[in-house]
Design an enzyme around this catalytic site. Structure first.
Site, PDB file in Angstrom:
ATOM      1  N   HIS A   1       2.192   4.252   7.433  1.00 28.83           N
ATOM      2  CA  HIS A   1       1.504   5.297   6.665  1.00 28.83           C
ATOM      3  C   HIS A   1       1.708   6.613   7.415  1.00 28.83           C
ATOM      4  CE1 HIS A   1      -1.806   2.685   4.535  1.00 28.83           C
ATOM      5  NE2 HIS A   1      -0.966   3.139   3.625  1.00 28.83           N
TER       6      HIS A   1
ATOM      7  N   CYS B   1      -7.868   6.099   9.706  1.00 27.99           N
ATOM      8  CA  CYS B   1      -7.832   5.125   8.615  1.00 27.99           C
ATOM      9  C   CYS B   1      -9.237   4.815   8.097  1.00 27.99           C
ATOM     10  CB  CYS B   1      -7.191   3.819   9.075  1.00 27.99           C
ATOM     11  SG  CYS B   1      -5.482   3.975   9.578  1.00 27.99           S
TER      12      CYS B   1
HETATM   13  N1  ARG Z   1      -4.517  -3.307   6.892  1.00 28.28           N
HETATM   14  C1  ARG Z   1      -4.434  -2.057   6.225  1.00 28.28           C
HETATM   15  C2  ARG Z   1      -3.119  -1.960   5.466  1.00 28.28           C
HETATM   16  O1  ARG Z   1      -2.122  -2.365   5.970  1.00 28.28           O
HETATM   17  C3  ARG Z   1      -4.569  -0.917   7.180  1.00 28.28           C
HETATM   18  C4  ARG Z   1      -4.663   0.415   6.507  1.00 28.28           C
HETATM   19  C5  ARG Z   1      -4.717   1.543   7.458  1.00 28.28           C
HETATM   20  N2  ARG Z   1      -5.015   2.734   6.811  1.00 28.28           N
HETATM   21  C6  ARG Z   1      -4.395   3.913   7.035  1.00 28.28           C
HETATM   22  N3  ARG Z   1      -4.881   4.970   6.490  1.00 28.28           N
HETATM   23  N4  ARG Z   1      -3.308   3.994   7.731  1.00 28.28           N
HETATM   24  O2  ARG Z   1      -3.073  -1.488   4.364  1.00 28.28           O
END
Ligand code: ARG
Length: 288
Positions: A179, A273
């Site tokens: 991300h 996150c």
């Molecule tokens: N386990 C989640 C996923 O892979 C983690 C999300 C993390 N969020 C972020 N904003 N980077 O989607």
């Protein structure tokens, strides 16, 4: 006679503004599937520890004058704690998320339902795959956006149209930084920090041209989730492991506020996150 100008105090230039955030307590957090390289269902999750770390983050944000709205978590949605993925909210307009993976799909409607009870001028569910502030970072006159792992260029076009703000597409190339918010952090409308190797050469060129004064993080900063931080323009809430980044922030007049989110890291997330910002619109070309 030459007067020697006092060197500018960088701290004096940094101004915190009160923010409004969305968070979701990790009451149902666990790692039961793998959708990013950080997640290993064989590693046990210490939920009380995750809850304690989350409670500290919330209290820290509030102690600096920010408001935190809490969304109830739902059983069976262990990643709902990562509220940054719930959507994008700017100037009273909200676009709620549409998740890339089936495992998180039900979070979209759950968050949409919560947003529908808020006092928003406009709310729509994204029609393209869109994991909210995971991949979209509001930076005043533009939105920086990640592409490559979770969302596509058509999602960028949808966000550009919905918010009436230019979207700058940046290709992510390292699966550990899946991300945008794992590889880049907006510190204020003119300043960002990022880890160049997480981006394609073309995206690195774009970032260098737009932000010649950016803080460049090193690999350890990025692996410590240091770029997954939250800035109010002065205070930067981030992981204590990002030692080079913390020193660089200090040098540039920001005030780092270390917050350990190591238990949430097992899900592939850090400070940012867990936090969605409900932005007020800050560009200078009209708008709420
Ligand atoms: N386990 C989640 C996923 O892979 C983690 C999300 C993390 N969020 C972020 N904003 N980077 O989607």
């Amino acid at each position: 006679m030459t007067a020697i100008a006092p060197s500018p105090d960088p701290a004096a230039a940094r101004v915190a503004t009160p923010r409004r955030y969305v968070m979701c307590r990790p009451e149902h957090f666990t790692v039961s599937y793998t959708i990013n390289p950080w997640m290993d269902p064989k590693t046990p999750v210490d939920r009380p520890r995750a809850l304690a770390q989350w409670d500290i983050l919330r209290a820290k944000l509030e102690s600096y004058g920010h408001t935190v709205d809490v969304v109830p978590g739902e059983p069976g949605l262990p990643d709902m704690v990562f509220a940054a993925n719930s959507g994008v909210v700017i100037g009273g307009r909200a676009l709620s998320a549409r998740f890339a993976h089936e495992e998180r799909a039900a979070e979209g409607p759950a968050y949409h339902h919560w947003f529908s009870g808020r006092d928003l001028a406009d709310l729509a569910p994204a029609s393209e795959t869109n994991e909210g502030e995971g991949d979209f970072a509001y930076a005043g006159s533009r939105i920086l956006a990640g592409v490559g792992f979770r969302c596509s260029l058509s999602a960028h076009a949808e966000v550009e149209q919905y918010f009436g703000l230019p979207v700058v597409s940046l290709e992510l190339v390292d699966p550990r930084f899946y991300h945008l918010d794992t590889a880049l952090m907006v510190l204020d409308d003119d300043t960002i920090a990022y880890y160049p190797a997480a981006f394609s050469p073309a995206a690195q060129d774009v970032l260098a041209a737009l932000y010649p004064d950016a803080i460049v993080a090193d690999e350890n900063d990025a692996l410590s989730f240091g770029l997954n931080g939250v800035s109010d323009g002065q205070h930067v809430f981030l992981d204590p492991g990002a030692t080079h980044l913390i020193a660089a922030l200090r040098e540039r007049g920001f005030q780092p506020v270390p917050v350990d989110m190591s238990e949430l890291r097992k899900g592939g997330g850090g400070v940012k996150c867990c936090v969605l910002e409900q932005h007020s619109r800050r560009d200078r070309v009209g708008g709420a």
